[in-house]
Design an enzyme around this catalytic site. Sequence first.
Site, PDB file in Angstrom:
ATOM      1  N   ASN A  13      50.823  37.526  25.315  1.00  0.00           N
ATOM      2  CA  ASN A  13      51.925  38.178  24.604  1.00  0.00           C
ATOM      3  C   ASN A  13      51.428  38.602  23.211  1.00  0.00           C
ATOM      4  O   ASN A  13      50.970  37.767  22.424  1.00  0.00           O
ATOM      5  CB  ASN A  13      53.109  37.204  24.491  1.00  0.00           C
ATOM      6  CG  ASN A  13      54.313  37.838  23.825  1.00  0.00           C
ATOM      7  OD1 ASN A  13      54.182  38.544  22.832  1.00  0.00           O
ATOM      8  ND2 ASN A  13      55.495  37.570  24.353  1.00  0.00           N
ATOM      9  N   HIS A  16      53.265  39.109  18.205  1.00  0.00           N
ATOM     10  CA  HIS A  16      53.110  38.694  16.806  1.00  0.00           C
ATOM     11  C   HIS A  16      51.964  39.401  16.075  1.00  0.00           C
ATOM     12  O   HIS A  16      51.830  39.263  14.864  1.00  0.00           O
ATOM     13  CB  HIS A  16      53.077  37.178  16.708  1.00  0.00           C
ATOM     14  CG  HIS A  16      54.380  36.618  17.228  1.00  0.00           C
ATOM     15  ND1 HIS A  16      55.598  36.994  16.695  1.00  0.00           N
ATOM     16  CD2 HIS A  16      54.659  35.806  18.273  1.00  0.00           C
ATOM     17  CE1 HIS A  16      56.572  36.409  17.382  1.00  0.00           C
ATOM     18  NE2 HIS A  16      56.035  35.691  18.335  1.00  0.00           N
ATOM     19  N   HIS A  49      57.562  42.094  24.062  1.00  0.00           N
ATOM     20  CA  HIS A  49      59.015  41.971  24.064  1.00  0.00           C
ATOM     21  C   HIS A  49      59.581  43.046  23.151  1.00  0.00           C
ATOM     22  O   HIS A  49      59.409  42.981  21.935  1.00  0.00           O
ATOM     23  CB  HIS A  49      59.364  40.562  23.562  1.00  0.00           C
ATOM     24  CG  HIS A  49      60.811  40.219  23.628  1.00  0.00           C
ATOM     25  ND1 HIS A  49      61.275  38.936  23.410  1.00  0.00           N
ATOM     26  CD2 HIS A  49      61.912  40.970  23.874  1.00  0.00           C
ATOM     27  CE1 HIS A  49      62.592  38.918  23.530  1.00  0.00           C
ATOM     28  NE2 HIS A  49      63.001  40.144  23.799  1.00  0.00           N
ATOM     29  N   ARG A  51      62.374  43.987  21.482  1.00  0.00           N
ATOM     30  CA  ARG A  51      63.691  43.451  21.095  1.00  0.00           C
ATOM     31  C   ARG A  51      64.622  44.574  20.669  1.00  0.00           C
ATOM     32  O   ARG A  51      64.179  45.576  20.110  1.00  0.00           O
ATOM     33  CB  ARG A  51      63.519  42.450  19.942  1.00  0.00           C
ATOM     34  CG  ARG A  51      63.071  41.074  20.399  1.00  0.00           C
ATOM     35  CD  ARG A  51      63.038  40.112  19.217  1.00  0.00           C
ATOM     36  NE  ARG A  51      62.789  38.747  19.655  1.00  0.00           N
ATOM     37  CZ  ARG A  51      63.752  37.875  19.961  1.00  0.00           C
ATOM     38  NH1 ARG A  51      65.013  38.221  19.850  1.00  0.00           N
ATOM     39  NH2 ARG A  51      63.427  36.658  20.349  1.00  0.00           N
ATOM     40  N   ARG A  55      62.218  43.994  15.811  1.00  0.00           N
ATOM     41  CA  ARG A  55      61.630  43.223  14.700  1.00  0.00           C
ATOM     42  C   ARG A  55      60.106  43.173  14.777  1.00  0.00           C
ATOM     43  O   ARG A  55      59.440  42.940  13.783  1.00  0.00           O
ATOM     44  CB  ARG A  55      62.192  41.804  14.670  1.00  0.00           C
ATOM     45  CG  ARG A  55      61.803  40.956  15.849  1.00  0.00           C
ATOM     46  CD  ARG A  55      62.266  39.543  15.709  1.00  0.00           C
ATOM     47  NE  ARG A  55      63.711  39.414  15.822  1.00  0.00           N
ATOM     48  CZ  ARG A  55      64.319  38.236  16.025  1.00  0.00           C
ATOM     49  NH1 ARG A  55      63.608  37.128  16.085  1.00  0.00           N
ATOM     50  NH2 ARG A  55      65.612  38.177  16.168  1.00  0.00           N
ATOM     51  N   GLU A  76      59.174  42.531  28.330  1.00  0.00           N
ATOM     52  CA  GLU A  76      60.341  41.657  28.191  1.00  0.00           C
ATOM     53  C   GLU A  76      61.432  42.422  27.456  1.00  0.00           C
ATOM     54  O   GLU A  76      61.157  43.097  26.461  1.00  0.00           O
ATOM     55  CB  GLU A  76      59.976  40.414  27.390  1.00  0.00           C
ATOM     56  CG  GLU A  76      58.926  39.568  28.074  1.00  0.00           C
ATOM     57  CD  GLU A  76      58.627  38.289  27.311  1.00  0.00           C
ATOM     58  OE1 GLU A  76      58.311  37.296  27.952  1.00  0.00           O
ATOM     59  OE2 GLU A  76      58.704  38.308  26.062  1.00  0.00           O
ATOM     60  N   THR A 107      63.259  33.253  21.318  1.00  0.00           N
ATOM     61  CA  THR A 107      64.115  33.032  22.489  1.00  0.00           C
ATOM     62  C   THR A 107      64.409  31.540  22.635  1.00  0.00           C
ATOM     63  O   THR A 107      63.492  30.726  22.653  1.00  0.00           O
ATOM     64  CB  THR A 107      63.402  33.561  23.746  1.00  0.00           C
ATOM     65  OG1 THR A 107      62.943  34.881  23.470  1.00  0.00           O
ATOM     66  CG2 THR A 107      64.334  33.581  24.933  1.00  0.00           C
ATOM     67  N   GLU A 157      60.626  33.567  35.528  1.00  0.00           N
ATOM     68  CA  GLU A 157      59.762  32.908  34.548  1.00  0.00           C
ATOM     69  C   GLU A 157      60.550  31.729  33.996  1.00  0.00           C
ATOM     70  O   GLU A 157      61.638  31.909  33.441  1.00  0.00           O
ATOM     71  CB  GLU A 157      59.353  33.868  33.429  1.00  0.00           C
ATOM     72  CG  GLU A 157      58.472  33.162  32.383  1.00  0.00           C
ATOM     73  CD  GLU A 157      57.851  34.103  31.369  1.00  0.00           C
ATOM     74  OE1 GLU A 157      57.422  35.214  31.758  1.00  0.00           O
ATOM     75  OE2 GLU A 157      57.790  33.718  30.183  1.00  0.00           O
ATOM     76  N   HIS A 197      56.759  30.179  27.173  1.00  0.00           N
ATOM     77  CA  HIS A 197      57.434  29.978  25.884  1.00  0.00           C
ATOM     78  C   HIS A 197      56.985  28.654  25.262  1.00  0.00           C
ATOM     79  O   HIS A 197      57.162  27.601  25.835  1.00  0.00           O
ATOM     80  CB  HIS A 197      58.956  30.021  25.940  1.00  0.00           C
ATOM     81  CG  HIS A 197      59.511  30.304  24.572  1.00  0.00           C
ATOM     82  ND1 HIS A 197      59.649  31.581  24.087  1.00  0.00           N
ATOM     83  CD2 HIS A 197      59.840  29.486  23.560  1.00  0.00           C
ATOM     84  CE1 HIS A 197      60.082  31.529  22.853  1.00  0.00           C
ATOM     85  NE2 HIS A 197      60.189  30.268  22.498  1.00  0.00           N
TER      86      HIS A 197
END
Length: 248
Positions: A13, A16, A49, A51, A55, A76, A107, A157, A197
């Site tokens: 992922n 970040h 992801h 969002r 963000r 995602e 999440t 998931e 996660h």
Amino acid sequence: MSTHANEVLLGVNIDHIATVRQARGTRYPEPIQAALVAEQAGADAITLHLREDRRHIQDRDVELLRGILQTRMNLEMAATAEMGEIAARLRPHDCCLVPERRQELTTEGGLDLIAHQAHLTEFCARLAEAGVRVSLFVDPDPAQLDAARAIGAPVVELHTGHYADADGREARAEALARIERAVSHGRSLGLQVNAGHGLDYANVKPIAAIPGITELNIGHAIIARALFSGLDRAVRDMRALITTASAH
Ligand SMILES: CC(=O)[C@@H](O)[C@H](O)COP(=O)(O)O
Ligand SMILES: NCC(=O)COP(=O)(O)O
């Protein structure tokens, strides 16, 4: 890409990387570059992801990556009309539907498939029609897995956040046992079972060792480690831990 038939797959992922870029509104660090490095280091898929509040990952990141990735894109998103339109247009290989709360730092749990069964059934059918494989992000709860089956999603998931946050050995063992039972239940329903996660270098092995688990999606810990060891090394180290754990 992994070649071992039974090896647990790793989705990296890259959210970040985009978090750091958005913190200053700069052109760097570039999530596209991160995705390519991660693929080269052994990622089996790239997870991102998009969002609703944008963000971190931006629409442009998803659009560019869709044409560039050599592995799989696991997008995602929340099950909203806007996201449904984006997914139907860009047709990522996989779409993982997740809950979103504007104020959350990250999440906090799985989707409530039982409460939103009718909406999700329709949403998943539209994505399947567009050729997207749908995954539902759920808590390791047998009733939620039954609902995933009823909705018609081929993949779930399991949210591993409570396992990752568990305080003490007993709580951790209990959370792990819950995930093990959920993997077995999901497999018995014919679902592909992934997990993710909060997984990190210290807690990933017991999860990777669960028989029947297909893929782990890991982001925050890998990107954090990359600050000190570089992204290539960080992905390879996680890949090695998963391979060792899943070989036993
Ligand atoms: C759905 C999930 O568990 C993760 O992808 C997480 O959403 C990563 O993104 P954030 O760090 O923005 O929560
Ligand atoms: N779906 C989980 C994911 O993609 C990565 O979550 P995290 O490792 O950033 O907590």
